[in-house]
Design a protein around this motif. Structure first.
Motif, mmCIF file in Angstrom:
data_model
loop_
_atom_site.group_PDB
_atom_site.id
_atom_site.type_symbol
_atom_site.label_atom_id
_atom_site.label_comp_id
_atom_site.label_asym_id
_atom_site.label_seq_id
_atom_site.Cartn_x
_atom_site.Cartn_y
_atom_site.Cartn_z
ATOM 1 N N PRO A 110 0.809 -1.209 0.000
ATOM 2 C CA PRO A 110 0.000 0.000 0.000
ATOM 3 C C PRO A 110 0.840 1.256 0.000
ATOM 4 O O PRO A 110 1.999 1.266 0.383
ATOM 5 C CB PRO A 110 -0.797 -0.118 1.306
ATOM 6 N N HIS A 111 0.220 2.304 -0.416
ATOM 7 C CA HIS A 111 0.829 3.625 -0.416
ATOM 8 C C HIS A 111 -0.275 4.616 -0.118
ATOM 9 O O HIS A 111 -1.432 4.402 -0.488
ATOM 10 C CB HIS A 111 1.455 3.917 -1.784
ATOM 11 N N PRO A 112 -0.003 5.713 0.583
ATOM 12 C CA PRO A 112 -1.059 6.657 0.916
ATOM 13 C C PRO A 112 -1.854 7.138 -0.292
ATOM 14 O O PRO A 112 -2.987 7.573 -0.152
ATOM 15 C CB PRO A 112 -0.297 7.818 1.583
ATOM 16 N N CYS A 258 1.047 -6.005 11.188
ATOM 17 C CA CYS A 258 0.943 -5.344 9.882
ATOM 18 C C CYS A 258 1.990 -5.867 8.901
ATOM 19 O O CYS A 258 1.701 -6.089 7.727
ATOM 20 C CB CYS A 258 1.099 -3.832 10.047
ATOM 21 N N GLU A 259 3.203 -6.067 9.394
ATOM 22 C CA GLU A 259 4.296 -6.459 8.501
ATOM 23 C C GLU A 259 4.168 -7.898 8.029
ATOM 24 O O GLU A 259 4.306 -8.195 6.835
ATOM 25 C CB GLU A 259 5.632 -6.285 9.235
ATOM 26 N N ARG A 260 3.879 -8.823 8.935
ATOM 27 C CA ARG A 260 3.964 -10.237 8.599
ATOM 28 C C ARG A 260 2.667 -10.793 8.035
ATOM 29 O O ARG A 260 2.687 -11.722 7.227
ATOM 30 C CB ARG A 260 4.387 -11.042 9.830
ATOM 31 N N LEU A 261 1.513 -10.266 8.465
ATOM 32 C CA LEU A 261 0.250 -10.795 7.960
ATOM 33 C C LEU A 261 -0.302 -9.987 6.799
ATOM 34 O O LEU A 261 -0.855 -10.548 5.862
ATOM 35 C CB LEU A 261 -0.780 -10.857 9.088
ATOM 36 N N TYR A 262 -0.168 -8.677 6.862
ATOM 37 C CA TYR A 262 -0.717 -7.836 5.814
ATOM 38 C C TYR A 262 0.329 -7.427 4.780
ATOM 39 O O TYR A 262 0.015 -6.728 3.818
ATOM 40 C CB TYR A 262 -1.386 -6.597 6.425
ATOM 41 N N HIS A 263 1.593 -7.873 4.995
ATOM 42 C CA HIS A 263 2.675 -7.689 4.019
ATOM 43 C C HIS A 263 2.836 -6.223 3.622
ATOM 44 O O HIS A 263 2.932 -5.885 2.451
ATOM 45 C CB HIS A 263 2.402 -8.538 2.779
ATOM 46 N N ILE A 264 2.867 -5.362 4.618
ATOM 47 C CA ILE A 264 3.012 -3.930 4.372
ATOM 48 C C ILE A 264 4.491 -3.578 4.435
ATOM 49 O O ILE A 264 5.141 -3.728 5.464
ATOM 50 C CB ILE A 264 2.199 -3.116 5.386
ATOM 51 N N ASP A 265 5.023 -3.121 3.321
ATOM 52 C CA ASP A 265 6.447 -2.811 3.239
ATOM 53 C C ASP A 265 6.777 -1.449 3.830
ATOM 54 O O ASP A 265 7.829 -1.257 4.430
ATOM 55 C CB ASP A 265 6.916 -2.854 1.779
ATOM 56 N N HIS A 266 5.889 -0.471 3.632
ATOM 57 C CA HIS A 266 6.143 0.902 4.093
ATOM 58 C C HIS A 266 5.128 1.222 5.189
ATOM 59 O O HIS A 266 4.113 1.867 4.955
ATOM 60 C CB HIS A 266 6.038 1.886 2.923
ATOM 61 N N LEU A 267 5.443 0.746 6.369
ATOM 62 C CA LEU A 267 4.505 0.875 7.478
ATOM 63 C C LEU A 267 4.405 2.324 7.937
ATOM 64 O O LEU A 267 5.408 3.030 8.024
ATOM 65 C CB LEU A 267 4.956 -0.006 8.645
ATOM 66 N N SER A 268 3.184 2.750 8.244
ATOM 67 C CA SER A 268 2.959 4.107 8.730
ATOM 68 C C SER A 268 2.043 4.051 9.951
ATOM 69 O O SER A 268 1.414 3.032 10.225
ATOM 70 C CB SER A 268 2.321 4.973 7.633
ATOM 71 N N GLY A 379 4.847 11.288 5.285
ATOM 72 C CA GLY A 379 3.569 10.959 5.885
ATOM 73 C C GLY A 379 3.663 10.103 7.126
ATOM 74 O O GLY A 379 2.858 9.217 7.335
ATOM 75 N N GLY A 380 4.660 10.325 7.947
ATOM 76 C CA GLY A 380 4.767 9.584 9.202
ATOM 77 C C GLY A 380 5.208 8.157 8.998
ATOM 78 O O GLY A 380 4.853 7.280 9.766
ATOM 79 N N GLY A 381 5.970 7.867 7.965
ATOM 80 C CA GLY A 381 6.406 6.511 7.697
ATOM 81 C C GLY A 381 7.410 6.037 8.722
ATOM 82 O O GLY A 381 7.917 6.777 9.541
ATOM 83 N N MET A 382 7.739 4.732 8.656
ATOM 84 C CA MET A 382 8.686 4.138 9.583
ATOM 85 C C MET A 382 9.718 3.366 8.779
ATOM 86 O O MET A 382 9.471 2.957 7.662
ATOM 87 C CB MET A 382 7.967 3.188 10.537
#
Length: 525
Positions: A110-112, A258-268, A379-382
């Motif tokens: 995802p991306h904002p 979020c990272e392991r189940l939803y496979h979000i690369d750019h967590l915010s 946008g508050g990314g991590m």
């Protein structure tokens, strides 16, 4: 019967906004009394035309102002917004009038800017968006709290006492009956921690007979704020004395979710907030109390949850778990039987996990070897960083010793609440969760089961478990260990001494944290 929510600081306000959006979407996609098809309702549709459950949900968390202005009759959240910087409060007041806050958990990457994103698990239909906050229920300043618990408590608390009491009183007066107060706050900075504790003290004095629940967001162990160990310890010591129950939310665990189940690369932070709010929905939606007659109907969840899970004053920490955990894009292709869902929930509880993932471990959830820190991306990314406390490659991952590590792979619960939602709930057999080896030997009624026939966010079957168990122990120990190390060297103590908090006061707070840890460690089945 209604609940007033108090959103404190940047985290509390952003998380609260996401929660109210989910609550409103849940209520306004309700089947009517005469038509079971799901339909999005406008804000002008009277609550009497929808089911008793959805009507209770609206009445608990929203109200409609008595006004002749059609443009100003949207459902209004029963909420007080408090922050010592205006930016986030202003965003909350303006963004909810016309659109739903973006949801970022529906896509693999995802991306904002991804307008197709539509949430963790649900119907994907656009909600009406006809809800808002009352601008008169907001309290904010320009100065901030300098990430200092003492500044938030002693300076901002005293300065804003009368104003906070006034706006909260006005919200309480809009309730037919004020049933509970829900405070949402992070314990890392100065406003959510210091001012948040001051507001809790104030509200407990003003409303001594009202149930009080705190949702406390525990800081990343990598460190959002240098002095977060002091802030979190001081806050937890005070909150534990005053609050009736604490929903303990660990940022590290939800980062892993979020990272392991939803496979979000750019967590915010919006991703984290939605994941947390999704679990909060399982804890806060109205319940049909089986102990009462059918005429009583649906009741607000917080008093029932506190009555069941927080029966002993020494044990107040609640952990949320929910299954299944799927992105919205997978919901149409996802079907679970009750037996499989409850077995997975039992495994999560037994291993002190919130992650429904084969092979997941407590170390994995808490990010040994990697962590997330603020500041990456826009946008508050991590961004990923190497964790300073991670054990070296090949070393045993036992920062608290072998005996403690074994403790993590068992779990003892003081009290639990299971909510089953969807079809055939009467056929679900919660026996896996009712084994005696899961519960404290002195618990009189260790688990209660509620049934809700309305599917949650498009899922045919789903389950939520709120448990007062030993899951928070590791996070508490890590914070205490780090805080004691800083206190021995008097690191940053002078910043707190400027507001009347010395080394002795911080040490007493850490002694309280030590006592909480000790109490949970002594639980036996």
């Amino acid at each position: 019967m209604s609940t007033v929510t108090v959103q404190l600081g940047q985290c509390g306000n952003q998380l609260g906004q996401q929660l109210f959006q989910l609550l409103h979407t849940e209520a306004t996609t309700a089947p009517t009394q005469t038509n079971t098809a799901s339909s999005s309702l406008s804000s002008s549709l009277p609550a009497s035309t929808i089911s008793p459950y959805h009507s209770s949900l609206l009445d608990t968390y929203f109200y409609q102002p008595q006004t002749k202005d059609r443009h100003n009759d949207a459902w209004t959240a029963r909420a007080v917004l408090i922050d010592m910087e205006p930016k986030v409060v202003e965003q909350c007041l303006h963004s909810t009038h016309t659109k739903r806050p973006p949801t970022l958990l529906s896509a693999r990457h995802p991306h904002p800017s991804n307008k197709a994103a539509a949430g963790i698990g649900g119907s994907g239909g656009a909600p009406s968006g006809q809800w808002r906050y009352d601008a008169k229920s907001a309290v904010c300043q320009q100065s901030g709290s300098a990430n200092n618990w003492g500044y938030g408590y002693f300076v901002h608390g005293e300065r804003n006492r009368e104003r906070i009491a006034d706006v909260t009183r006005r919200q309480a007066e809009k309730c037919d009956r004020l049933d509970s107060i829900h405070l949402m706050q992070s314990l890392a900075g100065g406003t959510g921690s210091g001012l948040g504790v001051y507001v809790l003290d104030l509200l407990c004095d003003e409303y001594p007979s009202v149930s009080v629940l705190n949702t406390c967001v525990w800081p990343f162990k990598a460190g959002e704020v240098t002095v977060q160990c002091y802030n979190a310890s001081l806050s937890m010591a005070k909150i534990y004395q005053q609050s009736d129950g604490i929903l303990f939310v660990e940022n590290d665990r939800y980062r892993s979710l979020c990272e392991r189940l939803y496979h979000i690369d750019h967590l915010s932070f919006p991703c984290l907030n939605e994941a947390i709010a999704n679990d909060l929905m399982g804890a806060l939606t109205p319940l049909d109390d089986p102990a009462l007659s059918a005429s009583v109907g649906w009741r607000p969840a917080i008093p029932l949850m506190l009555r069941q899970c927080c029966t002993h004053p020494a044990y107040k920490l609640l952990t949320m778990r929910s299954v299944p955990q799927v992105p919205v894009s997978s919901v149409p292709y996802h079907s679970d039987e009750w037996s499989g869902l409850l077995k997975r929930l039992h495994r999560m509880c037994g291993h002190q996990l919130i992650l429904d993932f084969e092979g997941a471990t407590p170390h994995m959830e808490r990010g040994w070897g990697s962590s997330w820190g603020g500041g990456g991306g826009g946008g508050g990314g991590m961004h990923k960083t190497s964790h300073p406390d991670a054990p070296p490659a090949g070393a045993s991952q036992q920062p608290w010793g072998e005996e403690d590590d074994q403790q993590r792979w068992g779990n003892v619960s003081v009290g639990s609440q299971l909510v089953l939602r969807g079809v055939d709930t009467h056929r679900a057999d919660p026996a896996p969760l009712m084994k005696n080896d899961n519960f404290w030997s002195l618990a009189l009624d260790p688990i209660v089961v509620y049934q809700n026939p309305f599917p949650f966010r498009g899922l045919q079957r789903s389950a939520s478990l709120i448990a007062n168990d030993q899951s928070p122990l590791t996070a508490l120990k890590e914070m205490l260990h780090r805080g004691l190390g800083m206190l021995v060297g008097r690191a940053y103590v002078h910043q707190y001494e400027a507001y009347g908090l010395g080394e002795e006061a911080i040490g007493e707070a850490m002694q309280c944290l030590t006592q909480i840890i000790h109490s949970y460690q002594q639980l036996k089945t």
